[in-house]
Design a protein around this motif. Structure first.
Motif, PDB file in Angstrom:
ATOM      1  N   GLN A 198      52.410  64.713  -0.664  1.00 28.55           N
ATOM      2  CA  GLN A 198      51.327  65.080  -0.173  1.00 28.55           C
ATOM      3  C   GLN A 198      51.126  64.263   0.910  1.00 28.55           C
ATOM      4  O   GLN A 198      49.932  64.826   2.248  1.00 28.55           O
ATOM      5  N   GLU A 199      52.227  63.232   1.612  1.00 31.71           N
ATOM      6  CA  GLU A 199      52.596  62.845   2.760  1.00 31.71           C
ATOM      7  C   GLU A 199      52.149  63.902   3.979  1.00 31.71           C
ATOM      8  O   GLU A 199      52.326  63.565   5.063  1.00 31.71           O
ATOM      9  N   ASN A 200      53.045  64.643   3.799  1.00 31.24           N
ATOM     10  CA  ASN A 200      53.536  65.850   4.525  1.00 31.24           C
ATOM     11  C   ASN A 200      53.148  66.985   4.955  1.00 31.24           C
ATOM     12  O   ASN A 200      53.378  67.996   5.644  1.00 31.24           O
ATOM     13  N   ARG A 201      51.555  67.311   3.905  1.00 30.84           N
ATOM     14  CA  ARG A 201      50.718  68.346   3.710  1.00 30.84           C
ATOM     15  C   ARG A 201      50.157  68.689   5.034  1.00 30.84           C
ATOM     16  O   ARG A 201      50.251  69.685   5.843  1.00 30.84           O
ATOM     17  N   ALA A 202      49.324  67.469   6.255  1.00 34.79           N
ATOM     18  CA  ALA A 202      49.059  67.928   7.216  1.00 34.79           C
ATOM     19  C   ALA A 202      49.912  67.529   8.159  1.00 34.79           C
ATOM     20  O   ALA A 202      50.232  68.528   9.329  1.00 34.79           O
ATOM     21  N   PRO A 203      51.386  67.256   8.130  1.00 40.46           N
ATOM     22  CA  PRO A 203      52.219  67.651   9.155  1.00 40.46           C
ATOM     23  C   PRO A 203      52.651  69.336   8.894  1.00 40.46           C
ATOM     24  O   PRO A 203      52.719  69.241   9.943  1.00 40.46           O
ATOM     25  N   LEU A 204      53.052  69.524   7.657  1.00 34.64           N
ATOM     26  CA  LEU A 204      53.292  71.153   7.549  1.00 34.64           C
ATOM     27  C   LEU A 204      51.859  71.796   8.151  1.00 34.64           C
ATOM     28  O   LEU A 204      52.471  73.154   8.431  1.00 34.64           O
ATOM     29  N   GLU A 205      50.929  71.497   7.825  1.00 33.01           N
ATOM     30  CA  GLU A 205      50.268  72.737   8.686  1.00 33.01           C
ATOM     31  C   GLU A 205      50.196  72.634   9.914  1.00 33.01           C
ATOM     32  O   GLU A 205      50.060  73.202  10.785  1.00 33.01           O
ATOM     33  N   ARG A 206      50.047  71.490  10.308  1.00 24.85           N
ATOM     34  CA  ARG A 206      50.333  71.147  12.181  1.00 24.85           C
ATOM     35  C   ARG A 206      51.280  72.457  12.542  1.00 24.85           C
ATOM     36  O   ARG A 206      51.428  72.536  13.542  1.00 24.85           O
ATOM     37  N   LEU A 207      52.308  72.747  11.881  1.00 26.40           N
ATOM     38  CA  LEU A 207      53.599  72.637  12.082  1.00 26.40           C
ATOM     39  C   LEU A 207      53.268  74.416  12.208  1.00 26.40           C
ATOM     40  O   LEU A 207      54.023  75.044  12.952  1.00 26.40           O
ATOM     41  N   ALA A 208      53.204  74.703  11.225  1.00 28.33           N
ATOM     42  CA  ALA A 208      52.348  76.312  10.904  1.00 28.33           C
ATOM     43  C   ALA A 208      51.033  76.212  12.350  1.00 28.33           C
ATOM     44  O   ALA A 208      52.042  77.647  11.865  1.00 28.33           O
ATOM     45  N   ARG A 209      50.768  75.881  12.432  1.00 32.09           N
ATOM     46  CA  ARG A 209      50.140  76.407  13.721  1.00 32.09           C
ATOM     47  C   ARG A 209      51.357  76.525  14.544  1.00 32.09           C
ATOM     48  O   ARG A 209      50.713  77.691  15.579  1.00 32.09           O
ATOM     49  N   THR A 210      51.822  75.415  15.358  1.00 25.12           N
ATOM     50  CA  THR A 210      52.688  75.920  16.420  1.00 25.12           C
ATOM     51  C   THR A 210      53.974  77.099  16.377  1.00 25.12           C
ATOM     52  O   THR A 210      53.584  77.397  16.759  1.00 25.12           O
ATOM     53  N   VAL A 211      54.497  77.189  15.153  1.00 30.45           N
ATOM     54  CA  VAL A 211      55.445  78.154  14.657  1.00 30.45           C
ATOM     55  C   VAL A 211      54.508  79.427  14.972  1.00 30.45           C
ATOM     56  O   VAL A 211      54.492  80.306  15.552  1.00 30.45           O
ATOM     57  N   ALA A 212      53.063  79.455  13.819  1.00 32.84           N
ATOM     58  CA  ALA A 212      52.537  81.014  13.618  1.00 32.84           C
ATOM     59  C   ALA A 212      52.342  81.106  15.483  1.00 32.84           C
ATOM     60  O   ALA A 212      52.441  82.644  15.661  1.00 32.84           O
ATOM     61  N   GLY A 213      52.111  80.738  16.929  1.00 37.26           N
ATOM     62  CA  GLY A 213      51.822  80.412  17.952  1.00 37.26           C
ATOM     63  C   GLY A 213      53.432  81.441  18.565  1.00 37.26           C
ATOM     64  O   GLY A 213      52.850  82.261  19.539  1.00 37.26           O
ATOM     65  N   ARG A 214      54.440  81.059  18.229  1.00 34.59           N
ATOM     66  CA  ARG A 214      55.212  81.188  18.466  1.00 34.59           C
ATOM     67  C   ARG A 214      56.273  82.127  17.821  1.00 34.59           C
ATOM     68  O   ARG A 214      57.340  82.982  18.626  1.00 34.59           O
TER      69      ARG A 214
ATOM     70  N   ASP B 280      64.864  83.705  16.707  1.00 32.38           N
ATOM     71  CA  ASP B 280      65.530  82.522  16.805  1.00 32.38           C
ATOM     72  C   ASP B 280      65.399  81.353  15.779  1.00 32.38           C
ATOM     73  O   ASP B 280      63.818  80.995  16.495  1.00 32.38           O
ATOM     74  N   ALA B 281      65.398  81.432  14.572  1.00 31.20           N
ATOM     75  CA  ALA B 281      64.896  80.745  13.764  1.00 31.20           C
ATOM     76  C   ALA B 281      64.737  78.795  14.654  1.00 31.20           C
ATOM     77  O   ALA B 281      64.681  78.043  14.152  1.00 31.20           O
ATOM     78  N   CYS B 282      65.988  78.655  14.920  1.00 27.77           N
ATOM     79  CA  CYS B 282      65.743  77.351  15.827  1.00 27.77           C
ATOM     80  C   CYS B 282      65.229  77.153  17.235  1.00 27.77           C
ATOM     81  O   CYS B 282      65.039  76.030  17.573  1.00 27.77           O
ATOM     82  N   ALA B 283      64.624  78.701  17.512  1.00 31.97           N
ATOM     83  CA  ALA B 283      63.905  78.529  18.611  1.00 31.97           C
ATOM     84  C   ALA B 283      62.366  78.506  18.431  1.00 31.97           C
ATOM     85  O   ALA B 283      61.232  77.506  18.475  1.00 31.97           O
ATOM     86  N   LEU B 284      61.436  78.703  17.349  1.00 25.49           N
ATOM     87  CA  LEU B 284      60.639  78.289  16.270  1.00 25.49           C
ATOM     88  C   LEU B 284      60.335  77.306  16.193  1.00 25.49           C
ATOM     89  O   LEU B 284      59.715  76.685  15.976  1.00 25.49           O
ATOM     90  N   VAL B 285      61.538  76.634  15.348  1.00 21.39           N
ATOM     91  CA  VAL B 285      61.134  74.888  14.761  1.00 21.39           C
ATOM     92  C   VAL B 285      62.199  73.384  16.229  1.00 21.39           C
ATOM     93  O   VAL B 285      63.153  74.245  15.697  1.00 21.39           O
ATOM     94  N   SER B 286      62.083  73.749  16.929  1.00 23.40           N
ATOM     95  CA  SER B 286      62.284  72.927  17.690  1.00 23.40           C
ATOM     96  C   SER B 286      62.882  71.514  17.464  1.00 23.40           C
ATOM     97  O   SER B 286      62.506  71.311  15.995  1.00 23.40           O
ATOM     98  N   LYS B 287      64.245  70.953  17.407  1.00 22.35           N
ATOM     99  CA  LYS B 287      64.543  69.547  16.557  1.00 22.35           C
ATOM    100  C   LYS B 287      63.413  68.913  17.363  1.00 22.35           C
ATOM    101  O   LYS B 287      62.933  67.442  16.599  1.00 22.35           O
ATOM    102  N   ALA B 288      62.395  68.652  18.978  1.00 23.43           N
ATOM    103  CA  ALA B 288      61.249  67.605  18.464  1.00 23.43           C
ATOM    104  C   ALA B 288      60.186  68.205  16.931  1.00 23.43           C
ATOM    105  O   ALA B 288      59.806  67.082  16.773  1.00 23.43           O
ATOM    106  N   ASP B 289      59.489  69.659  16.940  1.00 25.43           N
ATOM    107  CA  ASP B 289      59.589  69.580  15.694  1.00 25.43           C
ATOM    108  C   ASP B 289      59.602  68.888  14.834  1.00 25.43           C
ATOM    109  O   ASP B 289      59.095  68.275  14.101  1.00 25.43           O
ATOM    110  N   ALA B 290      60.771  69.467  14.201  1.00 29.51           N
ATOM    111  CA  ALA B 290      61.517  68.990  13.201  1.00 29.51           C
ATOM    112  C   ALA B 290      61.504  67.167  12.766  1.00 29.51           C
ATOM    113  O   ALA B 290      60.999  67.214  12.018  1.00 29.51           O
ATOM    114  N   GLU B 291      62.192  66.465  14.188  1.00 24.21           N
ATOM    115  CA  GLU B 291      61.823  65.395  14.301  1.00 24.21           C
ATOM    116  C   GLU B 291      60.109  64.985  13.707  1.00 24.21           C
ATOM    117  O   GLU B 291      60.331  63.701  13.001  1.00 24.21           O
ATOM    118  N   ARG B 292      58.993  65.113  14.493  1.00 22.77           N
ATOM    119  CA  ARG B 292      58.255  65.333  14.278  1.00 22.77           C
ATOM    120  C   ARG B 292      57.134  65.343  12.385  1.00 22.77           C
ATOM    121  O   ARG B 292      56.374  64.171  12.320  1.00 22.77           O
TER     122      ARG B 292
END
Length: 181
Positions: A164-180, A64-76
């Motif tokens: 460029q401000e979004n690069r680090a947060p995108l990379e962190r979330l990518a690692r989280t989503v990959a684990g899910r 489920d796409a919403c389970a891969l990226v939770s609301k808390a993840d999206a807000e961060r």
């Protein structure tokens, strides 16, 4: 930059069209329900009505796409509170409130994610690689794309800031989503 806007417009139009569904001009039946909604379907042979099908969801479609990226993840990722998610097929969208600030996080699972990456490549947008995250992990200025086996996932961030401000947060979330995945 204009092509990114066109992509956003095309994706939004596709999601809105897909979620609108097909409907007739018939008024709702007594009790407010649309004809056939939740009611047994008549068999054309004249036999007793058949019960509506409760077919199981095909798990091959992916998580489920919403389970891969939770609301808390999206807000961060967006750096601001977001409204509740809107799921449509194999996508999930979190939007900022109408009062602002402008922010949106979209996640796509399956063929839609792969198609989004294909469009980014066709438009010759800069795509970077991130190693050690999934079988394949790619980034643009506003999105990431992950592949594990045959499953593709894409997550896109819309904000009115320097990408460029979004690069680090995108990379962190990518690692989280990959684990899910």
């Amino acid at each position: 930059m204009r092509t990114r806007g066109l992509i956003a417009l095309a994706l939004t139009a596709t999601l809105l069209t897909a979620s609108a569904g097909c409907g007739g001009d018939e008024p709702p039946a007594a009790g407010g329900a649309a004809p056939g909604a939740g009611a047994p379907v008549a068999d054309p042979t004249g036999d007793a009505p058949a019960e509506p099908s409760a077919e199981p969801v095909d798990d091959a479609a992916g998580p489920d796409a919403c389970a891969l990226v939770s609301k808390a993840d999206a807000e961060r990722l967006a750096g601001t509170p977001l409204d509740e998610p809107v799921a449509a097929g194999q996508s999930c969208t979190y939007t900022g409130p109408a009062s602002g600030p402008t922010a949106q996080v979209e996640s796509f699972v399956g063929e839609g994610a792969k198609k989004y990456l294909d469009i980014e490549r066709q438009l010759e947008h800069e795509i970077r690689e991130l190693t050690g995250v999934a079988d394949e992990a790619l980034f643009t200025a506003e999105a990431f794309f992950l592949r594990k086996g045959e499953l593709w996932v894409a997550v896109r961030l819309v904000r009115l800031n320097d990408p460029q401000e979004n690069r680090a947060p995108l990379e962190r979330l990518a690692r989280t989503v990959a684990g899910r995945m």
